[in-house]
Design a protein around this motif. Structure first.
Motif, short mmCIF file in Angstrom:
data_model
loop_
_atom_site.label_atom_id
_atom_site.label_comp_id
_atom_site.label_asym_id
_atom_site.label_seq_id
_atom_site.Cartn_x
_atom_site.Cartn_y
_atom_site.Cartn_z
N GLU A 133 -82.24 20.18 -7.17
CA GLU A 133 -82.62 20.95 -5.93
C GLU A 133 -81.94 22.14 -6.67
OE1 GLU A 133 -79.90 20.36 -1.56
OE2 GLU A 133 -80.18 19.00 -3.07
N ASP A 186 -80.39 28.18 -14.42
CA ASP A 186 -80.73 27.08 -15.10
C ASP A 186 -79.80 26.50 -16.28
OD1 ASP A 186 -83.28 26.87 -13.57
OD2 ASP A 186 -84.89 27.79 -14.65
N GLN A 222 -83.88 33.22 -12.96
CA GLN A 222 -84.24 32.06 -12.82
C GLN A 222 -83.64 31.06 -14.55
OE1 GLN A 222 -85.13 30.33 -10.40
NE2 GLN A 222 -83.79 28.55 -11.25
N ARG A 248 -81.39 24.40 -9.00
CA ARG A 248 -82.55 25.31 -9.66
C ARG A 248 -83.91 26.15 -8.40
NH1 ARG A 248 -82.91 20.33 -13.28
NH2 ARG A 248 -81.68 21.21 -15.61
N GLU A 249 -84.14 25.11 -7.40
CA GLU A 249 -84.84 25.71 -6.04
C GLU A 249 -84.04 26.71 -5.54
OE1 GLU A 249 -87.00 22.35 -4.36
OE2 GLU A 249 -87.94 22.51 -6.18
N ARG A 250 -83.00 26.53 -5.33
CA ARG A 250 -82.56 27.02 -4.12
C ARG A 250 -80.83 28.45 -4.93
NH1 ARG A 250 -77.84 22.78 -0.94
NH2 ARG A 250 -78.02 25.09 0.38
#
Length: 470
Positions: A338, A371, A367, A340-342
């Motif tokens: 979650e 990460d 990104q 990583r997506e936000r």
């Protein structure tokens, strides 16, 4: 006629600045970073920051409820087992032992950092400790501004005010000392850790001057200068031993543990407190609950660490916050996915730290870097928190004859009496997620004036005062 809003007061001040040659000159020097007021560590914003007194009191009311819920976490979630609680929050056994020594329950005194998103203040960290600065800055900023006649008139016309953090602290010190020796002002020691005066003493000297100006016999010393003898806690000085009534803690656990005799030095003060010979303000037990991991335990419904009234207060001021630690294994992989997506909506913070050290904002990195930061944080001790977007402050720069947006973080002092005063730190919008002098030299300090009333009570109206008192 309805009361003016914060934005309307700020716009009125900008008009005043445009029309007043004197104020334009001062604002230009402040905007250029060339003007520094005595007693203020750092550059100042080109205008004061304004805040609703109702918002300030509401935030602190919710904050005190939140802190009491945090202090109850070991009992509610771990059956009173502090070892389990400390293990989850990455507090090692030696440090935990220091924090758990007999002394006092945590004193609800500190400086919370908060952003105002246009609807209310949102909590970034609680700052639950006496070892916070800026008490004197909360007074010196407004008083310096009001030395300008135009500003003094503006403050009166708009019925602005400020809460003197120094006056509140003096009252607290007198109340605390009453349990030891009543009938006269106490002897207060601002106590640093072993070797701390060399590094931090200059930073505490302004607070010492402020307390002395209020009639408090205030001394700067280190833990090693205090000795429990002849049924009193004594401060050793060149001119003889001085009985001490209140020890105002300016040190943290790192400083105590960093010296081989540090724990023994602390024991002298704790024994004096336990025996009613002196007052320790405040005990290291506050570090058990200023740990940012507490915020995640309060925010995450999986932990269910609050009742309904507490939950409402917590939800009003605390952004979405989650533990990111290998010790919290249930749901960790799903949480990482979650996060990583936000990326652009989240910020990583270590459990312990100050000055923005170790903080990584997802919206300030790509990104891959995000990460990597998440994976590294999951092996250590960190929280991930939802981004708070502050309502921008429009600040007039006379040099360019235009207004520019700034992001402002409020340093809000609190005590058992409630709201205790505030100041602000600011950065031009978009130039940094961490607004702190330690990590970003472009950060500016600002005085805070409040407006409005809370039930007819609250902060007094500002009056041009003797700046020497600040």
């Amino acid at each position: 006629m309805s009361a003016a809003t914060t934005e309307e007061i700020a716009q009125a001040f900008t008009r005043l600045c445009r029309d007043s040659p004197v104020l334009r000159s001062v604002a230009a020097e402040l905007a250029g970073g060339k003007y520094r007021w005595e007693g203020v560590n750092g550059g100042y914003l080109a205008r004061p920051v304004f805040a609703s007194l109702d918002d300030l009191h509401s935030f602190v009311g919710d904050l005190l409820v939140t802190l009491k819920a945090a202090i109850a976490l070991p009992r509610r979630l771990f059956d009173g087992d502090l070892d389990r609680y400390c293990s989850l929050l990455g507090i090692d056994e030696r440090r935990a032992g220091l924090m758990r020594r007999p002394g006092t329950v945590p004193t609800l005194y500190g400086r919370a950092d908060a952003l105002h998103d246009g609807t209310g203040f949102k909590l970034l960290e609680t700052g639950l400790t006496s070892a916070v600065g800026a008490v004197e800055q909360i007074d010196v900023g407004p008083r310096r501004w009001m030395m300008l006649p135009e500003v003094a008139s503006f403050v009166r016309d708009h019925r602005l005010g400020f809460v003197s953090a120094a006056e509140t602290l003096v009252r607290l010190m007198r109340e605390a000392a009453g349990a030891v020796r009543s009938g006269r002002d106490p002897v207060v020691v601002l106590a640093e850790g072993p070797g701390g005066l060399v590094r931090f003493g200059q930073g505490w000297a302004p607070l010492q001057r402020v307390l002395r100006n209020f009639g408090i016999d205030c001394r700067l010393a280190e833990l090693g200068d205090l000795e429990l003898r002849r049924n009193r806690l004594l401060l050793r000085t060149d001119s003889g031993d001085v009985p001490v009534d209140v020890v105002f803690r300016c040190f943290n656990s790192d400083q105590v543990l960093g010296h081989r005799d540090g724990p023994a030095m602390l024991d002298n003060v704790i024994r004096a407190h336990s025996d009613g010979l002196a007052v320790l303000w405040s005990h290291l037990s506050t570090e058990l609950f200023s740990n940012k991991g507490c915020l995640a335990l309060l925010s995450d419904p999986r932990w269910q660490g609050a009742d309904e009234r507490e939950r409402q207060a917590i939800d009003r001021i605390l952004p979405w916050t989650r533990l990111l630690t290998a010790d919290d294994r249930p749901g960790l992989s799903g949480l990482l996915a979650e996060c990583r997506e936000r990326r652009t909506e989240l910020i990583l913070k270590p459990f312990v730290g100050y000055g923005g050290q170790g903080v990584i904002a997802g919206w300030e990195c790509d990104q891959r870097r995000w990460d990597e930061a998440l994976d590294e944080a999951a092996t250590g001790n960190a929280i991930v928190q939802a981004r708070v977007r502050p309502a921008p402050e429009r600040v007039y720069d006379p040099r360019a004859d235009r207004e520019e947006p700034w992001d402002v973080v409020h340093g809000i002092l609190y005590s058992p009496h409630g709201y205790t005063g505030s100041f602000a730190r600011a950065l031009p919008t978009g130039t940094g997620a961490v607004i702190n002098i330690t990590t970003n030299p472009d950060t500016r300090l600002s005085a805070v004036f409040h407006h409005g009333e809370v039930g007819g009570d609250g902060g007094r109206a500002a009056e041009p005062g003797d700046p020497s008192r600040s």
